[in-house]
Design a protein around this motif. Structure first.
Motif, short mmCIF file in Angstrom:
data_model
loop_
_atom_site.label_atom_id
_atom_site.label_comp_id
_atom_site.label_asym_id
_atom_site.label_seq_id
_atom_site.Cartn_x
_atom_site.Cartn_y
_atom_site.Cartn_z
N ASP A 54 0.85 -1.19 0.00
CA ASP A 54 0.00 0.00 0.00
C ASP A 54 0.88 1.24 0.00
O ASP A 54 2.00 1.23 0.51
CB ASP A 54 -0.90 0.02 1.24
CG ASP A 54 -1.80 -1.20 1.33
OD1 ASP A 54 -2.27 -1.66 0.28
OD2 ASP A 54 -2.00 -1.70 2.46
N TYR A 69 -3.50 3.96 -1.33
CA TYR A 69 -4.48 3.44 -0.38
C TYR A 69 -5.53 4.51 -0.12
O TYR A 69 -5.21 5.66 0.21
CB TYR A 69 -3.80 3.03 0.93
CG TYR A 69 -4.59 1.98 1.69
CD1 TYR A 69 -4.48 0.64 1.37
CD2 TYR A 69 -5.45 2.34 2.72
CE1 TYR A 69 -5.21 -0.33 2.05
CE2 TYR A 69 -6.18 1.38 3.41
CZ TYR A 69 -6.05 0.05 3.07
OH TYR A 69 -6.79 -0.91 3.74
N PRO A 93 -7.10 -0.42 -0.90
CA PRO A 93 -6.27 -0.06 -2.05
C PRO A 93 -7.12 0.38 -3.24
O PRO A 93 -8.24 -0.11 -3.43
CB PRO A 93 -5.50 -1.34 -2.35
CG PRO A 93 -6.31 -2.43 -1.76
CD PRO A 93 -6.96 -1.84 -0.55
#
Length: 459
Positions: free
Chosen positions: A198, A221, A226
Protein backbone atom coordinates in the motif's frame (compact mmCIF):
# COMPACT_ATOMS: atom_id res chain seq x y z
CA UNK A 1 29.87 18.54 -1.23
CA UNK A 2 30.70 19.45 -4.82
CA UNK A 3 28.03 18.95 -7.45
CA UNK A 4 30.30 16.74 -9.55
CA UNK A 5 31.04 14.54 -6.56
CA UNK A 6 27.32 14.22 -5.82
CA UNK A 7 26.60 13.10 -9.37
CA UNK A 8 29.39 10.52 -9.26
CA UNK A 9 27.97 9.13 -6.03
CA UNK A 10 24.48 8.98 -7.59
CA UNK A 11 25.81 6.79 -10.41
CA UNK A 12 27.66 4.59 -7.90
CA UNK A 13 24.55 4.26 -5.73
CA UNK A 14 22.43 3.35 -8.76
CA UNK A 15 24.79 0.55 -9.79
CA UNK A 16 25.06 -0.78 -6.22
CA UNK A 17 21.28 -0.77 -5.83
CA UNK A 18 20.77 -2.71 -9.06
CA UNK A 19 23.36 -5.25 -7.97
CA UNK A 20 21.76 -5.57 -4.53
CA UNK A 21 18.29 -6.14 -6.01
CA UNK A 22 19.70 -8.54 -8.64
CA UNK A 23 18.72 -6.36 -11.58
CA UNK A 24 22.45 -6.60 -12.37
CA UNK A 25 23.60 -10.15 -11.71
CA UNK A 26 27.26 -11.28 -11.56
CA UNK A 27 28.70 -11.12 -15.06
CA UNK A 28 26.10 -8.61 -16.31
CA UNK A 29 27.50 -6.02 -18.72
CA UNK A 30 26.83 -2.48 -17.46
CA UNK A 31 25.47 0.20 -19.80
CA UNK A 32 28.25 1.83 -21.83
CA UNK A 33 29.66 5.09 -20.56
CA UNK A 34 27.80 6.96 -23.26
CA UNK A 35 24.48 5.17 -22.57
CA UNK A 36 24.77 5.65 -18.80
CA UNK A 37 25.61 9.33 -19.27
CA UNK A 38 22.51 9.75 -21.43
CA UNK A 39 20.29 7.86 -18.94
CA UNK A 40 21.42 10.02 -16.03
CA UNK A 41 21.75 13.25 -18.04
CA UNK A 42 25.32 13.51 -16.74
CA UNK A 43 28.58 14.01 -18.59
CA UNK A 44 30.55 10.92 -19.76
CA UNK A 45 33.44 11.95 -17.48
CA UNK A 46 31.11 11.63 -14.46
CA UNK A 47 30.20 8.06 -15.42
CA UNK A 48 33.84 7.17 -16.13
CA UNK A 49 34.85 8.35 -12.65
CA UNK A 50 31.97 6.41 -11.05
CA UNK A 51 32.86 3.22 -12.93
CA UNK A 52 36.52 3.57 -12.01
CA UNK A 53 35.64 3.91 -8.31
CA UNK A 54 33.39 0.86 -8.50
CA UNK A 55 36.18 -1.04 -10.21
CA UNK A 56 38.67 0.03 -7.52
CA UNK A 57 36.30 -1.39 -4.90
CA UNK A 58 36.10 -4.71 -6.75
CA UNK A 59 32.38 -4.31 -7.47
CA UNK A 60 32.79 -4.26 -11.25
CA UNK A 61 35.63 -5.04 -13.67
CA UNK A 62 36.49 -3.99 -17.21
CA UNK A 63 37.23 -5.95 -20.34
CA UNK A 64 39.34 -3.95 -22.79
CA UNK A 65 37.19 -2.98 -25.73
CA UNK A 66 34.13 -4.73 -24.28
CA UNK A 67 32.98 -2.51 -21.39
CA UNK A 68 32.34 -2.95 -17.68
CA UNK A 69 30.84 -6.02 -15.96
CA UNK A 70 29.52 -6.91 -12.50
CA UNK A 71 32.12 -8.85 -10.54
CA UNK A 72 31.39 -12.48 -9.72
CA UNK A 73 31.90 -11.80 -6.02
CA UNK A 74 29.95 -8.78 -4.78
CA UNK A 75 30.13 -7.05 -1.37
CA UNK A 76 27.79 -8.07 1.47
CA UNK A 77 24.31 -6.57 1.49
CA UNK A 78 24.06 -3.08 2.92
CA UNK A 79 20.47 -1.92 3.19
CA UNK A 80 21.62 1.68 3.26
CA UNK A 81 23.10 1.26 -0.24
CA UNK A 82 19.85 0.12 -1.85
CA UNK A 83 17.99 2.81 -3.85
CA UNK A 84 16.23 5.09 -3.55
CA UNK A 85 18.77 7.07 -1.53
CA UNK A 86 16.64 8.86 1.03
CA UNK A 87 17.06 11.80 3.31
CA UNK A 88 17.65 10.33 6.76
CA UNK A 89 14.45 11.94 8.02
CA UNK A 90 12.45 9.67 5.69
CA UNK A 91 14.70 6.60 5.79
CA UNK A 92 12.68 3.79 7.46
CA UNK A 93 15.73 2.33 9.22
CA UNK A 94 16.82 5.70 10.58
CA UNK A 95 13.31 6.59 11.78
CA UNK A 96 13.07 3.22 13.54
CA UNK A 97 16.39 3.83 15.26
CA UNK A 98 15.35 7.28 16.39
CA UNK A 99 12.11 5.89 17.82
CA UNK A 100 13.98 3.19 19.75
CA UNK A 101 17.07 5.14 20.80
CA UNK A 102 15.69 8.48 21.96
CA UNK A 103 15.64 9.07 25.70
CA UNK A 104 12.62 8.49 27.91
CA UNK A 105 12.29 12.27 28.17
CA UNK A 106 11.75 12.66 24.42
CA UNK A 107 8.22 13.22 23.15
CA UNK A 108 7.21 10.65 20.53
CA UNK A 109 4.00 11.57 18.70
CA UNK A 110 5.53 9.89 15.64
CA UNK A 111 6.14 6.46 17.16
CA UNK A 112 3.91 3.46 16.49
CA UNK A 113 3.15 2.15 19.97
CA UNK A 114 1.31 3.01 23.16
CA UNK A 115 2.90 4.59 26.24
CA UNK A 116 3.89 1.96 28.82
CA UNK A 117 1.18 3.01 31.27
CA UNK A 118 -1.49 2.35 28.63
CA UNK A 119 -0.59 -1.34 28.35
CA UNK A 120 -2.02 -4.24 30.33
CA UNK A 121 0.71 -4.15 32.97
CA UNK A 122 -1.32 -5.75 35.76
CA UNK A 123 -2.25 -8.75 33.59
CA UNK A 124 1.33 -9.14 32.39
CA UNK A 125 2.61 -9.19 35.97
CA UNK A 126 0.05 -11.81 36.91
CA UNK A 127 1.11 -13.82 33.88
CA UNK A 128 4.78 -13.65 34.83
CA UNK A 129 4.02 -14.78 38.39
CA UNK A 130 1.84 -17.63 37.13
CA UNK A 131 4.47 -18.88 34.70
CA UNK A 132 7.20 -18.60 37.34
CA UNK A 133 5.22 -20.94 39.59
CA UNK A 134 4.63 -23.45 36.82
CA UNK A 135 6.81 -26.03 35.07
CA UNK A 136 10.51 -25.21 34.99
CA UNK A 137 10.67 -26.43 31.40
CA UNK A 138 8.74 -23.37 30.23
CA UNK A 139 11.57 -21.17 31.50
CA UNK A 140 14.44 -23.36 30.35
CA UNK A 141 13.66 -25.40 27.24
CA UNK A 142 13.02 -24.77 23.56
CA UNK A 143 9.43 -24.69 22.38
CA UNK A 144 8.02 -27.23 19.95
CA UNK A 145 8.32 -26.09 16.32
CA UNK A 146 4.72 -24.87 16.03
CA UNK A 147 4.78 -23.35 19.49
CA UNK A 148 2.61 -23.55 22.60
CA UNK A 149 -0.52 -25.55 21.70
CA UNK A 150 -2.82 -23.80 24.18
CA UNK A 151 -1.98 -20.40 22.70
CA UNK A 152 -2.49 -21.66 19.15
CA UNK A 153 -5.88 -23.06 20.16
CA UNK A 154 -6.83 -19.71 21.68
CA UNK A 155 -5.76 -17.91 18.50
CA UNK A 156 -7.93 -20.11 16.31
CA UNK A 157 -10.92 -19.40 18.57
CA UNK A 158 -10.24 -15.67 18.27
CA UNK A 159 -10.00 -15.99 14.47
CA UNK A 160 -13.44 -17.61 14.31
CA UNK A 161 -14.87 -14.33 15.58
CA UNK A 162 -13.40 -12.68 12.48
CA UNK A 163 -14.74 -15.32 10.11
CA UNK A 164 -11.38 -17.08 9.71
CA UNK A 165 -11.49 -20.85 10.09
CA UNK A 166 -8.12 -22.41 10.90
CA UNK A 167 -6.94 -25.49 12.72
CA UNK A 168 -4.27 -25.15 15.44
CA UNK A 169 -2.01 -27.16 13.12
CA UNK A 170 -2.18 -24.25 10.64
CA UNK A 171 -0.93 -21.76 13.23
CA UNK A 172 2.77 -21.32 13.92
CA UNK A 173 4.09 -19.04 16.65
CA UNK A 174 6.95 -16.68 15.82
CA UNK A 175 9.15 -14.30 17.77
CA UNK A 176 7.27 -11.28 16.38
CA UNK A 177 5.03 -10.07 13.59
CA UNK A 178 8.12 -8.90 11.73
CA UNK A 179 9.64 -12.38 11.92
CA UNK A 180 6.37 -13.80 10.62
CA UNK A 181 6.56 -11.58 7.52
CA UNK A 182 10.26 -12.33 7.08
CA UNK A 183 9.68 -16.09 7.14
CA UNK A 184 6.90 -15.87 4.57
CA UNK A 185 9.07 -13.67 2.35
CA UNK A 186 11.92 -16.17 2.64
CA UNK A 187 9.50 -18.91 1.63
CA UNK A 188 7.81 -17.15 -1.30
CA UNK A 189 10.33 -14.74 -2.76
CA UNK A 190 13.56 -14.83 -4.71
CA UNK A 191 15.68 -11.73 -5.44
CA UNK A 192 14.21 -9.75 -8.30
CA UNK A 193 10.57 -10.72 -7.61
CA UNK A 194 7.98 -7.95 -7.38
CA UNK A 195 6.02 -7.20 -4.21
CA UNK A 196 3.01 -4.88 -3.96
CA UNK A 197 2.52 -2.67 -0.91
CA UNK A 198 0.00 0.00 0.00
CA UNK A 199 1.11 3.58 -0.53
CA UNK A 200 1.39 4.73 2.18
CA UNK A 201 2.15 1.65 4.29
CA UNK A 202 3.94 0.69 7.51
CA UNK A 203 7.48 1.86 6.91
CA UNK A 204 9.24 -1.28 8.12
CA UNK A 205 7.68 -3.17 5.20
CA UNK A 206 9.99 -1.10 2.99
CA UNK A 207 13.03 -1.85 5.14
CA UNK A 208 12.30 -5.58 5.33
CA UNK A 209 11.70 -5.92 1.60
CA UNK A 210 15.04 -4.24 0.90
CA UNK A 211 16.69 -7.11 2.73
CA UNK A 212 14.98 -9.57 0.38
CA UNK A 213 16.28 -7.69 -2.69
CA UNK A 214 12.92 -7.49 -4.40
CA UNK A 215 11.23 -4.84 -6.51
CA UNK A 216 8.53 -2.96 -4.61
CA UNK A 217 5.52 -1.32 -6.28
CA UNK A 218 3.08 0.85 -4.37
CA UNK A 219 -0.69 1.11 -4.85
CA UNK A 220 -2.47 4.21 -3.51
CA UNK A 221 -4.48 3.44 -0.38
CA UNK A 222 -7.91 5.07 -0.09
CA UNK A 223 -10.42 5.39 2.75
CA UNK A 224 -11.85 1.97 1.82
CA UNK A 225 -8.68 0.09 0.88
CA UNK A 226 -6.27 -0.06 -2.05
CA UNK A 227 -7.25 1.71 -5.27
CA UNK A 228 -8.70 -1.27 -7.13
CA UNK A 229 -8.12 0.10 -10.63
CA UNK A 230 -4.46 0.80 -9.93
CA UNK A 231 -4.14 -2.56 -8.17
CA UNK A 232 -5.44 -4.33 -11.28
CA UNK A 233 -3.09 -2.38 -13.53
CA UNK A 234 -0.09 -3.19 -11.31
CA UNK A 235 -0.92 -6.90 -11.35
CA UNK A 236 -1.21 -6.83 -15.13
CA UNK A 237 2.01 -4.89 -15.73
CA UNK A 238 4.37 -6.16 -13.04
CA UNK A 239 3.15 -9.73 -12.39
CA UNK A 240 3.92 -9.48 -8.65
CA UNK A 241 4.39 -12.51 -6.43
CA UNK A 242 3.14 -11.04 -3.15
CA UNK A 243 0.98 -8.27 -1.67
CA UNK A 244 1.54 -7.11 1.94
CA UNK A 245 -1.18 -5.12 3.67
CA UNK A 246 -2.76 -4.36 7.05
CA UNK A 247 -6.06 -5.83 8.13
CA UNK A 248 -8.58 -4.00 10.31
CA UNK A 249 -6.90 -0.66 11.06
CA UNK A 250 -4.52 0.49 8.36
CA UNK A 251 -1.13 1.90 9.28
CA UNK A 252 -0.56 4.85 8.81
CA UNK A 253 -3.92 6.08 7.49
CA UNK A 254 -6.28 4.57 10.05
CA UNK A 255 -8.57 3.53 7.17
CA UNK A 256 -10.73 0.41 7.19
CA UNK A 257 -10.98 -2.09 4.33
CA UNK A 258 -14.55 -2.17 2.99
CA UNK A 259 -16.24 -5.45 2.03
CA UNK A 260 -16.65 -4.35 -1.61
CA UNK A 261 -12.97 -3.47 -1.97
CA UNK A 262 -11.91 -6.65 -0.17
CA UNK A 263 -13.88 -8.82 -2.61
CA UNK A 264 -12.42 -7.03 -5.65
CA UNK A 265 -8.85 -7.23 -4.35
CA UNK A 266 -9.20 -10.92 -3.58
CA UNK A 267 -10.73 -11.69 -6.98
CA UNK A 268 -7.84 -9.94 -8.71
CA UNK A 269 -5.28 -11.71 -6.52
CA UNK A 270 -6.80 -15.13 -7.15
CA UNK A 271 -6.89 -14.57 -10.91
CA UNK A 272 -3.25 -13.46 -10.89
CA UNK A 273 -1.99 -16.19 -8.55
CA UNK A 274 -0.91 -13.48 -6.12
CA UNK A 275 -0.16 -14.38 -2.50
CA UNK A 276 -1.18 -11.98 0.29
CA UNK A 277 0.20 -11.32 3.76
CA UNK A 278 -2.54 -9.80 5.90
CA UNK A 279 -0.98 -8.18 8.97
CA UNK A 280 -3.61 -7.91 11.72
CA UNK A 281 -1.44 -6.50 14.51
CA UNK A 282 -4.11 -3.94 15.48
CA UNK A 283 -7.04 -6.37 15.67
CA UNK A 284 -7.80 -5.77 19.35
CA UNK A 285 -8.09 -2.01 18.79
CA UNK A 286 -11.14 -2.50 16.57
CA UNK A 287 -14.56 -1.52 17.86
CA UNK A 288 -16.49 -3.03 14.92
CA UNK A 289 -14.68 -5.88 13.09
CA UNK A 290 -13.80 -5.14 9.47
CA UNK A 291 -13.67 -7.60 6.58
CA UNK A 292 -10.63 -9.89 6.57
CA UNK A 293 -9.13 -11.11 3.30
CA UNK A 294 -8.16 -14.33 5.08
CA UNK A 295 -11.82 -14.96 5.90
CA UNK A 296 -12.93 -14.48 2.30
CA UNK A 297 -10.03 -16.55 0.97
CA UNK A 298 -10.23 -19.38 3.50
CA UNK A 299 -6.45 -19.32 4.01
CA UNK A 300 -5.80 -20.46 0.47
CA UNK A 301 -3.57 -17.66 -0.86
CA UNK A 302 -3.66 -15.41 2.20
CA UNK A 303 -1.19 -15.69 5.08
CA UNK A 304 -2.75 -14.17 8.20
CA UNK A 305 -0.34 -12.84 10.83
CA UNK A 306 -0.40 -10.92 14.08
CA UNK A 307 1.41 -10.21 17.33
CA UNK A 308 0.85 -8.70 20.76
CA UNK A 309 3.47 -5.95 20.93
CA UNK A 310 0.87 -3.17 20.60
CA UNK A 311 -1.61 -4.38 23.22
CA UNK A 312 0.40 -6.38 25.76
CA UNK A 313 4.14 -5.80 25.58
CA UNK A 314 6.81 -5.04 22.97
CA UNK A 315 9.34 -6.63 25.31
CA UNK A 316 7.82 -10.11 25.29
CA UNK A 317 8.25 -10.99 21.62
CA UNK A 318 5.49 -13.24 20.34
CA UNK A 319 3.71 -13.35 17.00
CA UNK A 320 2.04 -15.93 14.80
CA UNK A 321 1.25 -17.05 11.25
CA UNK A 322 -1.96 -18.75 10.15
CA UNK A 323 -0.98 -20.32 6.85
CA UNK A 324 -2.43 -22.42 4.04
CA UNK A 325 -2.07 -26.04 5.14
CA UNK A 326 0.19 -26.95 2.23
CA UNK A 327 2.84 -24.45 3.29
CA UNK A 328 3.05 -25.05 7.07
CA UNK A 329 5.79 -27.70 6.88
CA UNK A 330 8.02 -25.51 4.73
CA UNK A 331 7.53 -22.54 7.05
CA UNK A 332 8.41 -24.75 10.02
CA UNK A 333 11.64 -25.76 8.32
CA UNK A 334 12.52 -22.11 7.76
CA UNK A 335 11.70 -21.23 11.36
CA UNK A 336 13.97 -23.98 12.66
CA UNK A 337 16.75 -23.05 10.24
CA UNK A 338 16.69 -19.37 11.22
CA UNK A 339 15.58 -19.42 14.87
CA UNK A 340 15.55 -23.07 15.94
CA UNK A 341 12.69 -23.91 18.31
CA UNK A 342 11.84 -20.47 19.61
CA UNK A 343 10.99 -19.74 23.23
CA UNK A 344 8.18 -20.88 25.49
CA UNK A 345 8.33 -18.14 28.11
CA UNK A 346 6.89 -15.29 26.04
CA UNK A 347 4.11 -17.49 24.63
CA UNK A 348 3.14 -18.72 28.11
CA UNK A 349 2.96 -15.18 29.52
CA UNK A 350 0.96 -13.96 26.52
CA UNK A 351 -1.48 -16.86 26.94
CA UNK A 352 -1.93 -16.06 30.60
CA UNK A 353 -2.56 -12.37 29.91
CA UNK A 354 -4.99 -12.97 27.04
CA UNK A 355 -7.05 -15.43 29.11
CA UNK A 356 -6.95 -13.22 32.19
CA UNK A 357 -10.42 -12.09 33.22
CA UNK A 358 -9.39 -8.45 33.05
CA UNK A 359 -8.02 -8.34 29.49
CA UNK A 360 -11.31 -7.69 27.70
CA UNK A 361 -12.26 -5.04 30.25
CA UNK A 362 -8.84 -3.44 29.75
CA UNK A 363 -9.29 -3.31 25.96
CA UNK A 364 -12.81 -1.87 26.25
CA UNK A 365 -11.36 0.89 28.40
CA UNK A 366 -8.57 1.31 25.84
CA UNK A 367 -11.11 1.93 23.07
CA UNK A 368 -12.66 4.74 25.11
CA UNK A 369 -9.26 6.15 26.02
CA UNK A 370 -8.13 6.25 22.38
CA UNK A 371 -11.40 7.85 21.29
CA UNK A 372 -10.91 10.55 23.92
CA UNK A 373 -7.30 11.07 22.84
CA UNK A 374 -8.41 11.48 19.21
CA UNK A 375 -11.04 14.02 20.20
CA UNK A 376 -8.42 16.00 22.14
CA UNK A 377 -5.65 15.77 19.53
CA UNK A 378 -7.69 16.79 16.48
CA UNK A 379 -8.54 20.36 17.60
CA UNK A 380 -4.98 20.97 18.82
CA UNK A 381 -3.65 19.99 15.39
CA UNK A 382 -6.39 22.00 13.67
CA UNK A 383 -5.22 25.18 15.41
CA UNK A 384 -1.89 24.67 13.60
CA UNK A 385 -3.55 24.07 10.24
CA UNK A 386 -2.86 20.32 10.36
CA UNK A 387 -5.86 18.33 9.11
CA UNK A 388 -6.55 14.55 9.05
CA UNK A 389 -7.21 12.95 5.67
CA UNK A 390 -9.96 10.87 7.28
CA UNK A 391 -11.42 10.32 10.73
CA UNK A 392 -10.50 6.77 11.84
CA UNK A 393 -13.11 4.56 13.46
CA UNK A 394 -10.55 3.20 15.93
CA UNK A 395 -6.85 2.88 16.65
CA UNK A 396 -4.10 5.32 17.53
CA UNK A 397 -3.12 6.91 14.19
CA UNK A 398 -4.05 10.10 12.39
CA UNK A 399 -2.75 10.56 8.84
CA UNK A 400 -2.58 14.32 8.43
CA UNK A 401 -1.77 16.94 5.82
CA UNK A 402 0.43 19.85 6.82
CA UNK A 403 -0.31 23.46 5.92
CA UNK A 404 0.78 24.45 2.41
CA UNK A 405 4.46 25.22 2.07
CA UNK A 406 5.63 22.81 4.77
CA UNK A 407 7.86 19.83 4.07
CA UNK A 408 7.33 16.97 6.54
CA UNK A 409 10.96 15.81 6.46
CA UNK A 410 12.25 19.30 7.19
CA UNK A 411 9.69 19.73 9.94
CA UNK A 412 10.67 16.36 11.46
CA UNK A 413 14.34 17.35 11.53
CA UNK A 414 13.56 20.71 13.13
CA UNK A 415 11.36 19.13 15.80
CA UNK A 416 13.81 16.30 16.52
CA UNK A 417 16.41 18.91 17.46
CA UNK A 418 13.91 20.12 20.07
CA UNK A 419 13.16 16.67 21.51
CA UNK A 420 10.01 15.82 19.53
CA UNK A 421 10.08 12.73 17.31
CA UNK A 422 7.74 12.87 14.30
CA UNK A 423 6.92 10.46 11.47
CA UNK A 424 7.08 12.30 8.11
CA UNK A 425 4.89 11.06 5.27
CA UNK A 426 7.55 9.92 2.82
CA UNK A 427 8.88 7.35 5.28
CA UNK A 428 5.63 5.47 4.53
CA UNK A 429 5.47 6.17 0.79
CA UNK A 430 7.00 4.03 -1.94
CA UNK A 431 6.30 6.75 -4.51
CA UNK A 432 7.82 9.43 -2.25
CA UNK A 433 4.85 11.72 -2.90
CA UNK A 434 3.76 12.27 0.72
CA UNK A 435 6.16 15.09 1.56
CA UNK A 436 3.27 17.19 2.90
CA UNK A 437 1.89 14.46 5.21
CA UNK A 438 2.62 13.32 8.77
CA UNK A 439 1.44 10.43 10.94
CA UNK A 440 0.48 11.29 14.52
CA UNK A 441 -0.07 8.82 17.37
CA UNK A 442 -2.87 10.23 19.52
CA UNK A 443 -1.83 8.13 22.52
CA UNK A 444 1.57 9.87 22.47
CA UNK A 445 0.29 13.36 21.70
CA UNK A 446 -1.07 14.71 24.98
CA UNK A 447 1.92 16.84 26.04
CA UNK A 448 1.44 20.55 25.33
CA UNK A 449 5.13 20.90 24.43
CA UNK A 450 4.51 18.93 21.22
CA UNK A 451 2.22 21.64 19.89
CA UNK A 452 4.53 24.42 21.08
CA UNK A 453 7.42 22.86 19.15
CA UNK A 454 5.24 22.31 16.08
CA UNK A 455 4.05 25.92 16.17
CA UNK A 456 7.66 27.16 16.39
CA UNK A 457 8.81 24.92 13.53
CA UNK A 458 5.97 25.24 11.01
CA UNK A 459 6.34 27.80 8.24
Amino acid sequence: MKIGSTRIEMVIADVKAKIATVIYMPGTRLPSVRAAAKNHSFSPSTVVEAYERLQADGIIYSRPGAGFYVAESTPPLSLADIAPKLDRAVDPLWVSRQSLETSDNALKPGCGWLPPDWLYEEGMRRGLRSVAKGSASVMSEYATPLGLLELRQLLTRRMVGLGINAEPSQVMLTESGTQAIDLICRFLLTPGDTVVVDDPCYFNFHALLKAHRVKVVGVPYTSTGPDVDVFAAVLDEHKPRLYITNAAIHNPTGATLSPATAYKVLQLAQSAGLYIIEDDIFADFEVTPATRLAALDGLSQVFYIGSFSKTLSASLRCGYIAAPTAWVESLLDLKIATGFGGGQLAAAVVLSALTDSGYRKHMNAMHLRLAKARSQTLPRLAKLGIAPCLLPQAGMFLWCQLPDGNNAAELANACLAKGVLLAPGNVFSQAQNAENFMRFNVAQASDARIYEVLAESLD
